[in-house]
Design a protein around this motif. Structure first.
Motif, PDB file in Angstrom:
ATOM      1  N   LEU A 438      71.417 -14.506   9.619  1.00  0.00           N
ATOM      2  CA  LEU A 438      70.327 -13.547   9.509  1.00  0.00           C
ATOM      3  C   LEU A 438      70.789 -12.257   8.838  1.00  0.00           C
ATOM      4  O   LEU A 438      70.212 -11.806   7.836  1.00  0.00           O
ATOM      5  N   PHE A 439      71.847 -11.659   9.356  1.00  0.00           N
ATOM      6  CA  PHE A 439      72.269 -10.342   8.859  1.00  0.00           C
ATOM      7  C   PHE A 439      72.910 -10.434   7.473  1.00  0.00           C
ATOM      8  O   PHE A 439      72.598  -9.629   6.598  1.00  0.00           O
ATOM      9  N   ALA A 440      73.801 -11.407   7.316  1.00  0.00           N
ATOM     10  CA  ALA A 440      74.436 -11.522   6.002  1.00  0.00           C
ATOM     11  C   ALA A 440      73.392 -11.921   4.967  1.00  0.00           C
ATOM     12  O   ALA A 440      73.413 -11.457   3.825  1.00  0.00           O
ATOM     13  N   GLY A 441      72.444 -12.770   5.391  1.00  0.00           N
ATOM     14  CA  GLY A 441      71.394 -13.185   4.472  1.00  0.00           C
ATOM     15  C   GLY A 441      70.541 -12.003   4.045  1.00  0.00           C
ATOM     16  O   GLY A 441      70.068 -11.941   2.909  1.00  0.00           O
ATOM     17  N   GLY A 558      77.221   2.609  15.480  1.00  0.00           N
ATOM     18  CA  GLY A 558      76.328   2.375  14.354  1.00  0.00           C
ATOM     19  C   GLY A 558      74.958   1.806  14.645  1.00  0.00           C
ATOM     20  O   GLY A 558      74.135   1.703  13.750  1.00  0.00           O
ATOM     21  N   PHE A 559      74.695   1.402  15.881  1.00  0.00           N
ATOM     22  CA  PHE A 559      73.358   0.840  16.095  1.00  0.00           C
ATOM     23  C   PHE A 559      72.789   1.299  17.430  1.00  0.00           C
ATOM     24  O   PHE A 559      72.617   0.514  18.356  1.00  0.00           O
ATOM     25  N   GLY A 560      72.489   2.590  17.488  1.00  0.00           N
ATOM     26  CA  GLY A 560      72.003   3.174  18.731  1.00  0.00           C
ATOM     27  C   GLY A 560      70.521   3.015  18.962  1.00  0.00           C
ATOM     28  O   GLY A 560      69.881   3.896  19.518  1.00  0.00           O
ATOM     29  N   THR A 561      69.931   1.903  18.540  1.00  0.00           N
ATOM     30  CA  THR A 561      68.513   1.691  18.816  1.00  0.00           C
ATOM     31  C   THR A 561      68.368   0.870  20.072  1.00  0.00           C
ATOM     32  O   THR A 561      69.252   0.083  20.410  1.00  0.00           O
ATOM     33  N   TRP A 562      67.242   1.053  20.771  1.00  0.00           N
ATOM     34  CA  TRP A 562      67.079   0.257  21.991  1.00  0.00           C
ATOM     35  C   TRP A 562      66.962  -1.221  21.650  1.00  0.00           C
ATOM     36  O   TRP A 562      67.359  -2.076  22.424  1.00  0.00           O
ATOM     37  N   GLU A 563      66.447  -1.526  20.463  1.00  0.00           N
ATOM     38  CA  GLU A 563      66.286  -2.933  20.083  1.00  0.00           C
ATOM     39  C   GLU A 563      67.650  -3.640  20.000  1.00  0.00           C
ATOM     40  O   GLU A 563      67.831  -4.728  20.541  1.00  0.00           O
ATOM     41  N   ALA A 564      68.594  -2.972  19.338  1.00  0.00           N
ATOM     42  CA  ALA A 564      69.930  -3.567  19.218  1.00  0.00           C
ATOM     43  C   ALA A 564      70.570  -3.706  20.595  1.00  0.00           C
ATOM     44  O   ALA A 564      71.177  -4.731  20.923  1.00  0.00           O
ATOM     45  N   GLY A 596      63.305  -8.442   6.507  1.00  0.00           N
ATOM     46  CA  GLY A 596      62.743  -7.198   5.982  1.00  0.00           C
ATOM     47  C   GLY A 596      62.788  -6.097   7.028  1.00  0.00           C
ATOM     48  O   GLY A 596      63.200  -4.963   6.743  1.00  0.00           O
ATOM     49  N   VAL A 597      62.404  -6.446   8.261  1.00  0.00           N
ATOM     50  CA  VAL A 597      62.349  -5.435   9.317  1.00  0.00           C
ATOM     51  C   VAL A 597      63.738  -4.892   9.626  1.00  0.00           C
ATOM     52  O   VAL A 597      63.925  -3.687   9.742  1.00  0.00           O
ATOM     53  N   ILE A 598      64.720  -5.795   9.761  1.00  0.00           N
ATOM     54  CA  ILE A 598      66.043  -5.265  10.113  1.00  0.00           C
ATOM     55  C   ILE A 598      66.647  -4.486   8.951  1.00  0.00           C
ATOM     56  O   ILE A 598      67.429  -3.572   9.155  1.00  0.00           O
ATOM     57  N   MET A 599      66.266  -4.819   7.733  1.00  0.00           N
ATOM     58  CA  MET A 599      66.785  -4.030   6.618  1.00  0.00           C
ATOM     59  C   MET A 599      66.238  -2.613   6.661  1.00  0.00           C
ATOM     60  O   MET A 599      66.865  -1.681   6.157  1.00  0.00           O
ATOM     61  N   ALA A 600      65.071  -2.465   7.278  1.00  0.00           N
ATOM     62  CA  ALA A 600      64.504  -1.123   7.403  1.00  0.00           C
ATOM     63  C   ALA A 600      65.188  -0.347   8.522  1.00  0.00           C
ATOM     64  O   ALA A 600      65.223   0.876   8.506  1.00  0.00           O
ATOM     65  N   SER A 601      65.757  -1.047   9.515  1.00  0.00           N
ATOM     66  CA  SER A 601      66.315  -0.293  10.639  1.00  0.00           C
ATOM     67  C   SER A 601      67.849  -0.289  10.690  1.00  0.00           C
ATOM     68  O   SER A 601      68.431   0.378  11.535  1.00  0.00           O
TER      69      SER A 601
END
Ligand SMILES: Nc1nc2c(ncn2[C@@H]2O[C@H](COP(=O)(O)OP(=O)(O)OP(=O)(O)O)[C@@H](O)[C@H]2O)c(=O)[nH]1
Ligand SMILES: [Mg+2]
Lengths: 664, 75
Positions: A438-441, A558-564, A596-601
């Motif tokens: 997912l992420f590398a893609g 690097g990823f201080g969002t609640w989602e992560a 698309g969504v993760i590329m935005a966040s």
């Protein structure tokens, strides 16, 4: 229930035979030490049970897996044994056969790999061999199933009187000692002469067994007496020599070595390439790179894209139609479409990648390359206090960490084994693969293969560094050693490759139906409900609350969002669940939209840091359980949990902070 | 003379394995290597890595420092 057990040298085809006779599947591979535990199967046609055991060279074990087989022989009851003998290495194999014949239980000898022997011009007079040994000898080819009917017939005819225990003459001194020891042992279910001989040889397991029945002092004095009469040779050596002589006599009478000109030239040629003094290691790395290219770029991605399109389009449409027709409540409708299809489906789309990876791992296992990799890596492994064979569990770990931990049983040194066990979770298993895909893609679409390879390498490098640390501090090792058999290469057969790939991969599909499914439902419920009630907006759900609590901790890496934060928490269950959670919280219909969504966040740097964190942060529940079982230690189990978290945090911190400084 | 002194690819006979670590010697015996066995020594892996002992029908990898403990004569 009638029970038969399989004994034989490693890599002689016991498991291949087991699979043929029981119709079940256990891993087959072309290196010594594939099977490391006892496996029970039902013989076809309800004829009883068959037990597959790890391979052994003698009854005197050096490693944990060999101990399993010896303990079975001594402690468990069985009606008959099958001794699988590799016809192309008769001399080596018959030395175990002698000990099994001395043991005296009903025995059938399965003379396997006669196809290989024939190709090498070895001609064996089977009838005569059976007469010499005093046990039925059945020529078979376990891989193709040839000769198995005769083997089964012969097994069915076994009875307690089938064969008398073999009695070799070990010379006056030893015979006297055997007699004295026999007289000292009380009646036993086992042949006493055999017990006496094994004791004289110094078999620690038999010693322990006897010590529970008689005082060893007397026995030891007989042993010393005999040893004194041997003019400086050890009893062990003496007994080996007598058996060796017997085996040579048998071979002289039954085997004709034809033209030795066919010296497997292909295998030689391959070794010139794969163990080349300069190119060996680069070739290995190149092969790994090709595997990742196939898995992630060339073959895997198009396939999983197609699957994704199917899930998001026709499948969802069809389900919605069905749910509409059934007139379900909104709650059920959303649970199924937004929860299960998004969560479980979001993981299942990666099935193609996982199967492709398993296909290549099966190929490495069955080709004979595994032992060569152990050889190539030994120098490096020696430097970090391990030996080349420890690399085999690591490669298995790329598929799944659980069998990797099991495979450490074939490492002889207990401390090396423990270190390898503790570090196997750093091998990037297939459960992390959906996260990378997912992420590398999304972030590194141009060079997915190389980015993913870098994560695998990161895992290996960290494992090496930690091994060095452990082996030079708390787990300091006395005398590591390395001896590896290099079996001839086999061209893997398509049928067994497909079978082996399926058997490995089906675990993933099963997981999707069980733990990932349950996790998904649970996570969806937490996203649907919140402190203020049901059907809340996602930012007010219980998930968000939990995530917000952990997010500040993750900000420095690097990823201080609640989602992560929440995705990582749920990933402790099984790492695939990270993807399920993201599908649910970002509320997307398919993987493409999710990208698309993760590329935005995330930024690319944050994404890489996240992948590294997922690689390292903790072993899955199943791996923790198997480490607990195999290490017999709560302390080391906790260690494996804690070091992962610490390491993951530190590594991600470095990646993110240094990356920022460098301007990424 | 030990295995270290032998040219690659030369055929030799083992005369003693007494200098070996006990576990290594036992493992090699399991694989059929003992006094009197004929072997061919092939050194393969660079930077002091392990080497290969080839007998008639099998190949075994061991460390070079262990190879140095195996006494041999030309056959
Ligand atoms: N040519 C040939 N290959 C065989 C035959 N039987 C098994 N093999 C191959 O030999 C290798 C070893 O087979 P396994 O069944 O894993 O051997 P094992 O005795 O269970 O090995 P361990 O579990 O390591 O003790 C595999 O690559 C098999 O495909 C046979 O009759 N002929
Ligand atoms: Mg096996």
């Amino acid at each position: 229930m009638i029970t038969y057990a399989l004994f034989g040298n490693p890599n002689t085809g016991k498991t291949s035979l087991f699979n043929q006779l029981t119709g079940s599947y256990q891993t087959v591979g072309n290196w010594a030490g594939v099977t490391v535990e006892k496996k029970i199967g039902k013989l076809k046609g309800n004829q009883g049970e068959l037990i597959d055991l790890p391979g052994i060279y003698t009854l005197n074990p050096l490693s944990e897996d060999e101990t399993v087989a010896m303990n079975f022989l001594l402690q468990e009851s069985f009606e008959g044994a099958v001794n699988i003998v590799d016809a192309s290495h008769l001399e080596k194999n018959l030395r175990l056969t002698v000990q099994l014949l001395e043991f005296g239980r009903p025995l059938v000898i399965g003379l396997n790999m006669i196809d290989v022997a024939r190709r090498r011009g070895i001609h064996i007079d089977v009838v005569k061999l059976g007469k010499e040994l005093g046990a039925p000898v059945i020529p078979i080819i376990a891989r193709s199933g040839q000769g198995l009917d005769q083997l089964q017939t012969s097994l069915a005819q076994l009875s307690d009187k089938s064969n008398r225990a073999l009695k070799l003459n070990y010379g006056d001194a030893v015979e006297q000692a055997i007699e004295n020891i026999e007289a000292n042992i009380p009646d036993d279910t086992h042949n006493r002469r055999w017990l006496a001989l094994q004791f004289l040889e110094g078999n620690p397991i038999v010693e322990k067994y006897l010590s529970e029945k008689v005082s060893l002092d007397d026995l030891n004095s007989f042993k010393q007496q005999a040893e004194k009469l041997l003019n400086g040779r050890s009893l062990y050596q003496h007994i080996q020599t007598v058996r060796h002589q017997y085996v040579q006599d048998v071979i002289r009478n039954t085997v004709q070595q034809g033209d030795t000109a066919h010296k497997i030239p292909l295998s030689e040629l391959l070794d010139h390439v794969f163990t080349h003094r300069i190119f060996g290691i680069p070739i290995f790395l190149g092969l790994m790179f090709l595997i990742f290219q196939f898995t992630f770029d060339w073959l895997g991605t198009p396939l999983s894209d197609a699957l994704d399109t199917f899930f998001a389009g026709p499948l969802t449409g069809w389900l919605e139609g069905l749910l509409g027709a059934m007139d379900t409540t909104v709650f059920i409708h959303r649970l199924i479409i937004d929860g299960i299809v998004a969560g479980v489906g979001g993981v299942l789309v990666f099935v193609p990648q996982i199967f492709i990876l398993f296909f290549f791992i099966s190929m490495i296992e069955d080709s004979g390359y595994m032992a060569r990799v152990a050889l190539l890596m030994d120098r490096m492994m020696e430097k970090i206090g391990l030996n080349g064979k420890a690399f085999i569990p690591m490669i298995i770990g790329f598929g799944c960490n659980v069998p990797a931990v099991m495979a450490t049983r074939s490492i002889e040194q207990p401390k090396e084994r423990l270190i390898t066990m503790l570090l196997s979770p750093l091998m990037s298993c297939s459960a992390r693969l959906p996260v990378y895909a997912l992420f590398a893609g999304a972030f590194f679409a141009e060079n997915q293969g190389i980015v993913v390879l870098s994560l695998y390498v990161l895992g290996i490098v960290l494992a090496f560094a930690l091994a060095k640390l452990l082996s030079s501090t708390i787990l300091r090792n006395e005398g590591s050693f390395f001896v590896v058999e290099l079996p001839p290469y086999h061209a893997p057969q398509v049928r067994s490759l497909i079978r082996s790939t399926w058997e490995k991969g089906k675990g993933f599909i099963k997981k999707a139906g069980t733990i990932i499914f349950a996790g998904t439902v649970f996570i969806w419920l937490l996203s649907y409900s919140g402190p203020t009630g049901m059907d809340v907006s996602i930012d007010e759900s219980f998930l968000a609350v939990a995530g917000q609590w952990i997010a500040p901790l993750l900000a420095p890496i690097g990823f201080g969002t609640w989602e992560a934060g929440v995705a990582l928490m749920t990933g402790a269950l099984a790492k695939e669940v990270i993807i399920s959670t993201m599908n649910i919280i970002y509320f997307v219909p398919d993987v493409d939209t999710l990208k698309g969504v993760i590329m935005a966040s995330f930024t690319s740097l944050q994404a890489y840091s996240f992948m590294a964190f997922v690689l390292l942060y903790m072993p899955c529940i199943a791996t923790v359980a198997v480490i607990r079982k195999e290490s017999h230690s709560l302390k080391w189990t906790l260690f494996s949990l804690v070091y992962g978290l610490v390491l993951a945090y530190l590594v991600s911190l470095v990646i993110y902070q240094v990356g920022q400084l460098l301007g990424f | 003379m030990n295995l270290f002194d032998i040219k690659e690819g030369e055929k030799v006979t083992i005369i003693s394995m007494n200098g070996l670590h006990d576990s290594v010697r036992r493992r090699l015996q399991h694989l059929g290597l003992m006094e009197g066995s004929e072997i061919c020594y092939q050194c393969k892996v660079p930077f002091g890595g392990p080497c290969i002992l080839a007998t008639e029908n099998q190949k075994i990898g061991i460390r070079r420092k262990d190879a140095a403990c195996i006494q041999v004569r030309k056959s």
